[in-house]
Design an enzyme around this catalytic site. Structure first.
Site, PDB file in Angstrom:
ATOM      1  N   SER A  32       0.839  -1.203   0.000  1.00 34.95           N
ATOM      2  CA  SER A  32       0.000   0.000   0.000  1.00 34.95           C
ATOM      3  C   SER A  32       0.870   1.248   0.000  1.00 34.95           C
ATOM      4  O   SER A  32       1.791   1.355   0.790  1.00 34.95           O
ATOM      5  CB  SER A  32      -0.872   0.054   1.266  1.00 34.95           C
ATOM      6  OG  SER A  32      -1.296  -1.217   1.650  1.00 34.95           O
ATOM      7  N   HIS A  63      -5.113  -1.419  -4.583  1.00 38.27           N
ATOM      8  CA  HIS A  63      -4.098  -2.297  -5.159  1.00 38.27           C
ATOM      9  C   HIS A  63      -4.451  -2.513  -6.628  1.00 38.27           C
ATOM     10  O   HIS A  63      -5.582  -2.844  -6.948  1.00 38.27           O
ATOM     11  CB  HIS A  63      -4.074  -3.649  -4.445  1.00 38.27           C
ATOM     12  CG  HIS A  63      -3.465  -3.582  -3.084  1.00 38.27           C
ATOM     13  ND1 HIS A  63      -2.221  -4.069  -2.802  1.00 38.27           N
ATOM     14  CD2 HIS A  63      -3.929  -3.060  -1.946  1.00 38.27           C
ATOM     15  CE1 HIS A  63      -1.942  -3.859  -1.530  1.00 38.27           C
ATOM     16  NE2 HIS A  63      -2.970  -3.247  -0.982  1.00 38.27           N
ATOM     17  N   HIS A  85      -3.249 -11.247  -0.610  1.00 36.52           N
ATOM     18  CA  HIS A  85      -3.210 -11.426   0.842  1.00 36.52           C
ATOM     19  C   HIS A  85      -3.987 -12.683   1.238  1.00 36.52           C
ATOM     20  O   HIS A  85      -5.022 -12.998   0.651  1.00 36.52           O
ATOM     21  CB  HIS A  85      -3.848 -10.218   1.546  1.00 36.52           C
ATOM     22  CG  HIS A  85      -3.171  -8.912   1.275  1.00 36.52           C
ATOM     23  ND1 HIS A  85      -3.518  -8.117   0.210  1.00 36.52           N
ATOM     24  CD2 HIS A  85      -2.165  -8.278   1.921  1.00 36.52           C
ATOM     25  CE1 HIS A  85      -2.755  -7.032   0.219  1.00 36.52           C
ATOM     26  NE2 HIS A  85      -1.919  -7.104   1.244  1.00 36.52           N
ATOM     27  N   TYR A  87      -5.803 -12.924   3.819  1.00 37.99           N
ATOM     28  CA  TYR A  87      -7.142 -12.567   4.312  1.00 37.99           C
ATOM     29  C   TYR A  87      -8.164 -12.397   3.193  1.00 37.99           C
ATOM     30  O   TYR A  87      -9.370 -12.414   3.435  1.00 37.99           O
ATOM     31  CB  TYR A  87      -7.107 -11.287   5.179  1.00 37.99           C
ATOM     32  CG  TYR A  87      -6.672 -10.024   4.457  1.00 37.99           C
ATOM     33  CD1 TYR A  87      -7.520  -9.353   3.583  1.00 37.99           C
ATOM     34  CD2 TYR A  87      -5.404  -9.502   4.661  1.00 37.99           C
ATOM     35  CE1 TYR A  87      -7.116  -8.207   2.922  1.00 37.99           C
ATOM     36  CE2 TYR A  87      -4.994  -8.365   4.016  1.00 37.99           C
ATOM     37  CZ  TYR A  87      -5.856  -7.708   3.143  1.00 37.99           C
ATOM     38  OH  TYR A  87      -5.448  -6.587   2.488  1.00 37.99           O
ATOM     39  N   GLU A  88      -7.688 -12.246   1.971  1.00 38.18           N
ATOM     40  CA  GLU A  88      -8.626 -12.119   0.860  1.00 38.18           C
ATOM     41  C   GLU A  88      -9.295 -13.462   0.541  1.00 38.18           C
ATOM     42  O   GLU A  88     -10.260 -13.496  -0.224  1.00 38.18           O
ATOM     43  CB  GLU A  88      -7.900 -11.611  -0.387  1.00 38.18           C
ATOM     44  CG  GLU A  88      -7.428 -10.167  -0.279  1.00 38.18           C
ATOM     45  CD  GLU A  88      -6.649  -9.738  -1.508  1.00 38.18           C
ATOM     46  OE1 GLU A  88      -7.286  -9.342  -2.497  1.00 38.18           O
ATOM     47  OE2 GLU A  88      -5.413  -9.816  -1.485  1.00 38.18           O
ATOM     48  N   ALA A 115       2.800  -2.104   4.598  1.00 38.08           N
ATOM     49  CA  ALA A 115       2.344  -1.211   5.670  1.00 38.08           C
ATOM     50  C   ALA A 115       2.240  -2.064   6.920  1.00 38.08           C
ATOM     51  O   ALA A 115       1.830  -3.222   6.843  1.00 38.08           O
ATOM     52  CB  ALA A 115       0.977  -0.638   5.316  1.00 38.08           C
ATOM     53  N   MET A 213      -0.056  -7.967   7.747  1.00 38.31           N
ATOM     54  CA  MET A 213      -0.821  -9.071   7.150  1.00 38.31           C
ATOM     55  C   MET A 213      -0.238  -9.547   5.819  1.00 38.31           C
ATOM     56  O   MET A 213      -0.955 -10.120   4.996  1.00 38.31           O
ATOM     57  CB  MET A 213      -2.274  -8.630   6.932  1.00 38.31           C
ATOM     58  CG  MET A 213      -2.960  -8.079   8.168  1.00 38.31           C
ATOM     59  SD  MET A 213      -4.598  -7.435   7.775  1.00 38.31           S
ATOM     60  CE  MET A 213      -4.964  -6.469   9.244  1.00 38.31           C
ATOM     61  N   SER A 214       1.043  -9.302   5.605  1.00 36.16           N
ATOM     62  CA  SER A 214       1.624  -9.718   4.314  1.00 36.16           C
ATOM     63  C   SER A 214       3.091 -10.106   4.503  1.00 36.16           C
ATOM     64  O   SER A 214       3.525 -10.380   5.615  1.00 36.16           O
ATOM     65  CB  SER A 214       1.523  -8.568   3.304  1.00 36.16           C
ATOM     66  OG  SER A 214       2.367  -7.494   3.687  1.00 36.16           O
ATOM     67  N   ASN A 237       0.710   3.147  11.359  1.00 34.58           N
ATOM     68  CA  ASN A 237      -0.106   3.411  12.558  1.00 34.58           C
ATOM     69  C   ASN A 237       0.571   2.702  13.711  1.00 34.58           C
ATOM     70  O   ASN A 237       1.342   1.769  13.492  1.00 34.58           O
ATOM     71  CB  ASN A 237      -1.520   2.838  12.362  1.00 34.58           C
ATOM     72  CG  ASN A 237      -1.484   1.335  12.082  1.00 34.58           C
ATOM     73  OD1 ASN A 237      -1.172   0.916  10.968  1.00 34.58           O
ATOM     74  ND2 ASN A 237      -1.782   0.546  13.088  1.00 34.58           N
ATOM     75  N   HIS A 249      -8.366   1.886   8.631  1.00 33.70           N
ATOM     76  CA  HIS A 249      -7.722   1.681   7.335  1.00 33.70           C
ATOM     77  C   HIS A 249      -7.376   3.027   6.719  1.00 33.70           C
ATOM     78  O   HIS A 249      -6.369   3.169   6.022  1.00 33.70           O
ATOM     79  CB  HIS A 249      -8.659   0.891   6.417  1.00 33.70           C
ATOM     80  CG  HIS A 249      -8.084   0.585   5.072  1.00 33.70           C
ATOM     81  ND1 HIS A 249      -6.889  -0.101   4.913  1.00 33.70           N
ATOM     82  CD2 HIS A 249      -8.505   0.880   3.818  1.00 33.70           C
ATOM     83  CE1 HIS A 249      -6.619  -0.217   3.611  1.00 33.70           C
ATOM     84  NE2 HIS A 249      -7.576   0.379   2.937  1.00 33.70           N
TER      85      HIS A 249
HETATM   86  N1  HPA Z   1      -1.928  -4.501  12.014  1.00 36.45           N
HETATM   87  C1  HPA Z   1      -1.877  -5.355  10.982  1.00 36.45           C
HETATM   88  N2  HPA Z   1      -1.648  -4.973   9.741  1.00 36.45           N
HETATM   89  C2  HPA Z   1      -1.427  -3.676   9.516  1.00 36.45           C
HETATM   90  C3  HPA Z   1      -1.467  -2.722  10.548  1.00 36.45           C
HETATM   91  C4  HPA Z   1      -1.735  -3.165  11.869  1.00 36.45           C
HETATM   92  O1  HPA Z   1      -1.772  -2.393  12.840  1.00 36.45           O
HETATM   93  N3  HPA Z   1      -1.219  -1.505   9.974  1.00 36.45           N
HETATM   94  C5  HPA Z   1      -1.037  -1.729   8.656  1.00 36.45           C
HETATM   95  N4  HPA Z   1      -1.165  -3.040   8.365  1.00 36.45           N
END
Ligand code: HPA
Length: 276
Positions: A32, A63, A85, A87-88, A115, A213-214, A237, A249
């Protein structure tokens, strides 16, 4: 596994038919925020994932879902603009298939960006972190099942999943540019929920500096195939419970956007100085 080799070869043959025979130096997975980098390659050729045999198709907003080959800082690169991903809903094997196709294309070097949420409380939102190692407690593995012996060993070493020489080079380039970078351990969570504050406290006790998550599935198969990998996280974050606020997000996307310029400059310098 013959099936996997056959699929890899079919995908690689199609890609070669589009980008030509010039060897690719570095494969890049752009997370991202960094996807735009691929828009600025010289002599670029773009291929939609949907046109590549056996490729999954990306579903996440923001994406793009395409491969871009081109010249960057004197190197020939192949960028994934958008990744798959877990999770997709893709299987781990689908998540990592493009990396295996890179191997079939003869690519031996990999740059992966993402990210991530900051777990280390000395980190700040907007920091860049060179990944030194990772933690994956999710039982599923992209290499569960018969081992593709042509790619790597059944029981393979993960001592240096993220190449120390590349980390040192990236640190030196960041210093040169006046961009502060952190180093740390990235912990993989399957998402799509962000973690709970208790999970983040547990992650910190386990030695994680960032969560996301990647990246880990991709780095894992790259290690299996003895590719040299560099991973960089953008701390978009602070992870759940670190600050007295909810995660969104939107914050992730906004920070990615804000840091993009420095991140892009750093990636340019890294590619320029990448030893082949
Ligand atoms: N957790 C998991 N995945 C993320 C986060 C997070 O805080 N920020 C960006 N991707």
């Amino acid at each position: 596994m013959d099936n996997l080799m056959k699929k890899m070869q079919e995908a690689a043959m199609y890609i070669t038919s589009r980008i030509g025979q010039i060897p690719v130096d570095i494969g890049m997975v752009l997370g991202s925020g960094l996807g735009d980098l691929a828009d600025n390659l010289a002599n670029s050729i773009t291929i939609s994932y949907k046109d590549i045999p056996h490729f999954p198709v990306s579903t996440v907003f923001g994406h793009k879902g395409r491969l871009v080959a081109g010249d960057l800082e004197g190197k020939r690169v192949l960028c994934m603009q958008g990744r798959f991903h877990y999770y997709e809903g893709y299987g781990m094997d689908q998540v990592v298939f493009p990396i295996q196709v890179m191997q079939a294309l003869g690519i031996k070097h990999l740059l992966v960006t993402n990210a991530a949420g900051g777990v280390n409380t000395s980190f700040s939102v907007g920091d860049l972190m060179l990944i030194t190692d990772h933690i994956k407690l999710i039982a599923d593995s992209p290499l569960r099942g018969p081992n593709p012996d042509q790619l790597g060993e059944r029981f393979f070493d993960m001592t240096e999943t993220y190449d120390k020489g590349l980390i040192d080079m990236a640190k030196a380039q960041a210093r040169e540019l006046g961009i502060a970078v952190r180093q740390g351990v990235y912990m993989f969570f399957s998402g799509p929920a962000y973690e709970t504050p208790a999970e983040i406290r547990a992650a910190r006790v386990l030695g994680a500096d960032a969560v996301g998550m990647s990246t880990v599935p991709e780095a894992l198969v790259a290690s299996h195939m003895s590719m040299r990998t560099l991973g960089i996280s953008c701390i978009t974050n602070m992870a759940a419970g670190v600050l007295n606020q909810r995660l969104s997000h939107q914050e992730v996307m906004e920070t990615g956007e804000r840091v993009k310029e420095d991140f892009t400059r750093l990636v340019h310098a890294i590619v320029r100085h990448w030893p082949l």
